[in-house]
Design an enzyme around this catalytic site. Structure first.
Site, PDB file in Angstrom:
ATOM      1  N   ASP A  83       0.990  -1.411  -0.074  1.00  0.00           N
ATOM      2  CA  ASP A  83      -0.020   0.016   0.003  1.00  0.00           C
ATOM      3  C   ASP A  83       0.855   1.063  -0.025  1.00  0.00           C
ATOM      4  O   ASP A  83       2.072   1.216   0.455  1.00  0.00           O
ATOM      5  CB  ASP A  83      -0.847   0.026   1.112  1.00  0.00           C
ATOM      6  N   GLU A 178      -0.192  -1.253   5.830  1.00  0.00           N
ATOM      7  CA  GLU A 178       1.115  -0.766   6.542  1.00  0.00           C
ATOM      8  C   GLU A 178       0.933   0.775   6.870  1.00  0.00           C
ATOM      9  O   GLU A 178       1.399   1.354   8.060  1.00  0.00           O
ATOM     10  CB  GLU A 178       2.444  -1.064   6.088  1.00  0.00           C
TER      11      GLU A 178
END
Length: 415
Positions: A83, A178
């Site tokens: 991400d 994350e």
């Protein structure tokens, strides 16, 4: 190391895929689009001959490269997150390669007002003659952490095409979310089966990070009294105004990310919502010393008391939750983890530099889940914004370091 690196080609492909996570979402992963990249990674790993590569329902990619030595080498995991930050758009990224960089200002073509100046980025001054990748001016680049993803993928490519390189079992883990602090919420440690690990999520070439912030999250709810504004005299208590008063009480010369550096902690508002009846503020609390988190929170709550004290009849609620802790408390118990990285960097012609991260990685939490997990450089710089950049040569040196690292672990293991 004589090798046709694939890391830059992979990186240029991966950054065009929108994988932004969403802190306001309750789904897992927080955005389905993160799986778009993860599916590609699984396909590429399977094509390399990594037979067990798979994507689970939570958005995690697991894969293993089997040991090719008779030694019982500890199982090593390499981890990066797919991400990108929600702080800046990651949709429609158009990467640009600035070959043989001459240390001049880099004007980003899609928004010429966006200029990456070496004067603002000291590390960029050291990149003369290297090939620098940037975005085009309207988005972040996504080097955080697609540089790490591409580096691990190139490592897998190298090991599967060079069976003569001796190593123990290598585990690969790609995580979602994350950037919003949920990167290992649903990781399957038994399936992962690693003894030690390294995240690939660091910055400058040669950096080895064995210390991160400890982190808490705080939400403060302010409660007022809503009533029709036409009949509100001596009755209305506006929660938005209470929140505004509270924010005004925060120090202007400290206590915040924009006024702190090095080993100083901070308190940072990241989200606000509400109306006259209720207004809520979310904060992240950071410090290298875990014990100081409660001190920062106590100071923050004192400001909340002062703010509601100015509005008779109002009240607040203060919620705190643990996010992650300084990995150093765990990593220091296993000094060989860093010693082997230093050897690997020296073999790669890289100067080893131990550093502390004013942030956190998936490794911060994984360390406290039983797998010591420091961080290795990728070259990603100026992340979370439109001026993000990465050097191709830095990424290549990271791949080379990992190739040497798996060999060092094998060499240092007794038969």
């Amino acid at each position: 190391m004589t090798y046709h690196f694939t890391v830059s080609d992979r990186f240029l492909k991966y950054v065009t895929i929108d994988t932004q996570s969403d802190p306001q979402s309750d789904t897992v992963p927080s955005t389905a689009r993160q799986k778009d990249l993860s599916k590609i990674l699984v396909e590429e790993l399977l094509a390399m001959g990594v037979k067990d590569a798979a994507l689970d329902d939570f958005g995690y990619v697991y894969a293993s490269i089997p040991s090719n030595t008779d030694k019982k080498v500890p199982v090593i995991c390499f981890c990066s997150h797919v991400d990108t930050s929600s702080d800046c758009s990651g949709k429609g990224v158009k990467p640009i390669v600035h070959y043989d960089y001459d240390c001049r200002d880099i004007v980003l073509p899609d928004d010429p007002a966006q200029v990456i100046r070496p004067g603002d980025h000291p590390y960029l001054k050291t990149k003369r003659g290297e090939d620098i990748i940037t975005a085009s001016g309207t988005t972040l680049l996504g080097a955080d952490d697609k540089a790490g993803v591409a580096i691990i993928m190139d490592l897998a490519h190298y090991l599967t095409t060079h069976p003569d390189v001796k190593h123990g079992t290598i585990k690969i883990l790609f995580t979602p979310d994350e950037e919003i602090g949920r990167g290992v919420d649903h990781v399957d440690l038994e399936r992962l089966g690693a003894d030690f690990g390294y995240t690939l999520d660091g910055g400058e070439r040669g950096s080895y990070t064995d210390e991160t912030f400890s982190a808490n999250g705080v939400t403060i709810h302010f409660y007022g009294n809503s009533i029709h504004p036409g009949y509100a005299k001596d009755k209305l208590i506006n929660a938005i105004k209470i929140a505004g008063t509270f924010l005004e009480l925060l120090p202007k010369d400290g206590f915040s990310p924009e006024t702190t550096e090095d080993r100083e902690g901070f308190v940072h508002p990241v989200h606000m919502e509400g109306g006259a009846e209720k207004a809520s503020l979310s904060f992240i609390i950071r410090d290298f010393e875990t014990s100081k988190l409660k001190l920062h929170e106590a100071r923050l709550e004192q400001f909340a008391k002062q703010a509601t004290g100015r509005y008779p009849g109002s009240r607040y609620e203060f919620e705190s939750r643990e996010q992650y802790r300084n990995m150093k408390e765990v990593v220091d118990q296993h000094p060989e983890i860093g010693e082997y990285v230093k050897i690997a960097m020296e073999r790669s012609g890289v100067t080893f530099k131990k550093s502390s991260a004013r942030g956190g990685t998936d490794g911060s939490r994984l360390s406290f889940m039983g797998i010591p997990f420091p961080d290795i450089f990728t070259g990603e710089m100026a992340f979370h914004g439109k001026h993000e950049y990465v050097s191709i040569q830095d990424m290549q040196k990271s791949v080379e370091t990992l190739v040497h690292l798996v060999q060092v672990w094998e060499e240092k293991t007794d038969s």
